[in-house]
Design an enzyme around this catalytic site. Structure first.
Site, PDB file in Angstrom:
ATOM      1  N   ASP A 181      10.200  -3.680  -4.338  1.00 55.62           N
ATOM      2  CA  ASP A 181       8.865  -3.957  -3.821  1.00 55.62           C
ATOM      3  C   ASP A 181       8.704  -3.473  -2.377  1.00 55.62           C
ATOM      4  OD1 ASP A 181       6.362  -5.594  -4.305  1.00 55.62           O
ATOM      5  OD2 ASP A 181       7.085  -6.613  -2.509  1.00 55.62           O
ATOM      6  N   GLU A 231       8.492   1.111  -5.015  1.00 54.41           N
ATOM      7  CA  GLU A 231       7.057   0.919  -4.860  1.00 54.41           C
ATOM      8  C   GLU A 231       6.714   1.350  -3.442  1.00 54.41           C
ATOM      9  OE1 GLU A 231       3.354  -2.082  -4.435  1.00 54.41           O
ATOM     10  OE2 GLU A 231       5.272  -2.464  -3.489  1.00 54.41           O
TER      11      GLU A 231
HETATM   12  C1  NOJ Z   1       3.489  -5.342  -4.108  1.00 50.98           C
HETATM   13  C2  NOJ Z   1       3.299  -6.163  -5.343  1.00 50.98           C
HETATM   14  O1  NOJ Z   1       2.982  -5.309  -6.411  1.00 50.98           O
HETATM   15  C3  NOJ Z   1       2.193  -7.147  -5.052  1.00 50.98           C
HETATM   16  O2  NOJ Z   1       1.813  -7.834  -6.216  1.00 50.98           O
HETATM   17  C4  NOJ Z   1       2.642  -8.073  -3.965  1.00 50.98           C
HETATM   18  O3  NOJ Z   1       1.565  -8.917  -3.608  1.00 50.98           O
HETATM   19  C5  NOJ Z   1       3.087  -7.305  -2.716  1.00 50.98           C
HETATM   20  N1  NOJ Z   1       3.923  -6.187  -3.021  1.00 50.98           N
HETATM   21  C6  NOJ Z   1       3.852  -8.197  -1.783  1.00 50.98           C
HETATM   22  O4  NOJ Z   1       5.105  -8.503  -2.328  1.00 50.98           O
END
Ligand code: NOJ
Length: 605
Positions: A263, A305
């Site tokens: 993430d 991500e």
């Molecule tokens: C990306 C995640 O996809 C999202 O759902 C989340 O709120 C943020 N990162 C923070 O972790």
């Protein structure tokens, strides 16, 4: 397909069940139990030697091909919203386990689970308060292990969330860190006496957070957070933090997960005078984690991500020494834009502007996910166009994006849903499906945050859509129940019974994609026909070539394709197996109904 899966399944050995007492153990004790129960055979370099010669066993299952993720079809799901076995209104691992055969039938290779760890749920689990346990709502640790074994037995891999940029403010690390300025963990987070450091760094949750700094009344200082203020950022300059995160990774890799969706990777390190994003030091941290994964767990995958333009994502692959995969965020809004404009340009432009990546790496492509359809990476005018086209109602917008599911975004138009899925499955990269989109589930834009796209899976038209036996008021989220997308109309059971349903069509599409490695590993060459409403490209791997022709328009189109480089070939339409006229030196003429597409295998006979 089931038979192939069973054969693949035979290559897996189920891990030994963890003792019942496992859940009661402390974190450190749990790690010791896992370490003791773990057998690892062979850790030689994944890239060395032929793939078939390569074999490693960790957490109980055997990998055959370290590049498996290049051919895989991924499926993202929320345990909470998938299937409730206990009747408490929350999905759980036993429920998910009972649905694995459905996922195998669909043709999925790998599941991506949204955060399943203990959490105060301020950000639906992305605010973790214990990295090495299972949220009690979703079952026990044993349930997780049984689920993982059952998935592996079926040839399904599983990747989980690694949320390393931040923890929950309820995590013991943060509670210690804030407890006093001289606590040993004080520097595990980013503290400041003022809130003017790192000025100008953009806010991400613009609808809720006014600053990236939050005041901590306990230790009377500000702490840094890129997301909700309940998610303090860890300080990755601190070697103990890096080590603690590695231990978390090792814990789950030893349990047997096949990798992580990592993430929020661009934000690990902060430096004055910069955007605090994509810094070289962030890459150093990630490279080190990858090195350790490769050394001890070859064949596992790290997926980034990083919601950035492609040239800024490219460094996250490094020299195949950072991430194996990264999402290609900008492809997604441009697909929707191309469809609305009825012009291939926005899509072709972004893909042509995407730098090449190392052989061992792969893009992750998606149409929708659990977040808003993000418009952070488009220009202001493009964003305005997207809002006008897809989110006229302000309830449909959140932060810089659109909180809607695929089917409602496309006004429930099956042809457009199929067209976008066809493009998703045929562009270079590995496709990610979002749970429920394979049956065309709807959304609820009146639920808070991004919850409107996280409603319970619709299994049948009965009580609570077959999701849970609880009273409807207890469900983790209300079901979609409107006349168009409601569970009585849109559900798995009904679509299984209808051979022309979106579900059965999606199964067929995935089956075709899985019939060749061209889609996952081949090159792409876009054709440039005069008719801009047609998006055509050739995927090629070795001798194999596939021609893909998509009509982005709501009107029928004719197109002349320059296929002289493959003159002599016969296009064989992949869904029906029909032979089309042989390609010659002259432009190849095709006609396409509104929003349809063809996949042709090019054959020389
Ligand atoms: C990306 C995640 O996809 C999202 O759902 C989340 O709120 C943020 N990162 C923070 O972790």
């Amino acid at each position: 397909m089931m038979r192939e899966r069973r054969e693949e399944r035979a290559r897996y050995a189920a891990p030994a069940a963890a003792p019942r007492v496992f859940d009661c153990l402390s974190h450190a004790a749990r790690i010791r139990v896992i370490l003791r129960s773990q057998t690892r055979i062979g850790t030689k370099d994944a890239r060395a030697g032929s793939f078939s010669a390569f074999e490693s066993r960790s957490g109980g299952h055997v990998f055959q091909d370290p590049l498996w993720y290049k051919d895989a079809v991924f499926y993202e799901l929320h345990v909470k919203a998938f299937c409730d076995s206990s009747g408490d209104g929350m999905g759980d691992f036993r429920g998910l386990t009972s649905k694995l055969d459905y996922l195998v039938e669909l043709g999925i290779d790998c599941l991506w689970l949204l955060p399943m760890y203990p959490s105060p749920m301020r950000d639906d689990g992305y605010d973790i308060s214990d990295y090495c346990a299972i949220h009690p709502n979703y079952g026990s640790f044993d349930d997780f292990r049984s689920f993982l074994a059952a998935a592996h037995e079926r040839g399904l891999r599983v990747i989980t969330e690694l949320v390393l940029n931040h923890t929950s403010d309820q995590h013991p690390w943060f509670l210690e860190s804030r407890s006093s300025r001289d606590n040993a963990k004080r520097d595990w987070y980013v503290w400041s006496d003022t809130d003017d450091r790192y000025a100008g760094v953009r806010r991400i949750f613009v609808d809720t957070e006014l600053s990236n700094w939050a005041w901590d009344p306990v230790s009377k200082a500000y702490y840094w957070h890129r997301f909700f203020s309940q998610q303090p950022d860890l300080n990755f300059d601190h070697p103990e933090v890096r080590e603690a995160i590695w231990k978390v990774m090792k814990f789950w890799l030893e349990v047997g997960v096949d990798g992580f969706r990592v993430d929020a990777v661009p934000y690990l390190i902060e430096r004055e005078g910069t955007s605090c994003e994509n810094l070289p030091e962030t890459h150093d941290v990630l490279r080190e984690l990858r090195r350790r994964v490769d050394e001890e767990f070859p064949g596992r995958v790290l997926l980034a991500e990083a919601n950035m333009p492609p040239d800024e994502v490219r460094p996250y692959f490094g020299n195949d020494d950072e991430f194996h995969m990264s999402f290609h965020f900008p492809v997604m809004p441009r697909l929707f834009m191309a469809l609305r404009l009825e012009d291939r340009k926005p899509l072709v432009e972004i893909i042509e502007r995407t730098p090449p990546i190392p052989d061992g790496c792969q893009w992750g492509l998606f149409l929708r996910n659990h977040d808003e359809l993000t418009l952070e990476m488009v220009s202001d005018s493009e964003r305005a166009y997207m809002y006008d086209s897809y989110a006229v109602d302000p309830n449909e917008r959140i932060n810089l994006g659109i909180r809607r599911r695929l089917a409602p975004l496309l006004e429930g138009d099956l042809r457009r849903v199929q067209l976008l899925n066809g493009i998703l499955m045929s562009l270079p990269g590995s496709p990610f499906l979002y749970y429920g989109d394979e049956i065309g589930m709807g959304d609820n834009v009146y639920l808070g945050d991004r919850n409107g796209v996280r409603t319970p899976m619709q299994w049948d038209g009965g009580w609570n859509a077959g999701f849970s036996s609880a009273d409807p008021e207890r469900l983790c989220q209300p079901l979609i129940s409107n006349p168009i997308y409601g569970y009585q109309a849109v559900n798995v059971d009904a679509q299984e019974r209808n051979s022309h349903s979106l579900l059965n069509w999606t199964r067929r599409l995935i089956q075709l994609r899985r019939s060749t490695k061209v889609f996952g590993r081949g090159t792409v060459q876009f054709l440039a026909p005069a008719n801009h409403r047609v998006l055509a490209y050739v995927r090629k791997l070795g001798e194999e070539q596939i021609l893909i022709v998509n009509n982005l328009s709501s009107a029928a189109q004719a197109v002349e394709l320059d296929l002289s480089s493959v003159a002599g070939a016969i296009p064989v339409e992949m869904f029906g197996g029909s032979l089309f006229p042989r390609i010659g030196e002259q432009p190849y003429v095709l006609t396409l109904s509104p929003h349809t597409f063809y996949w042709f295998r090019l054959r020389w006979f």
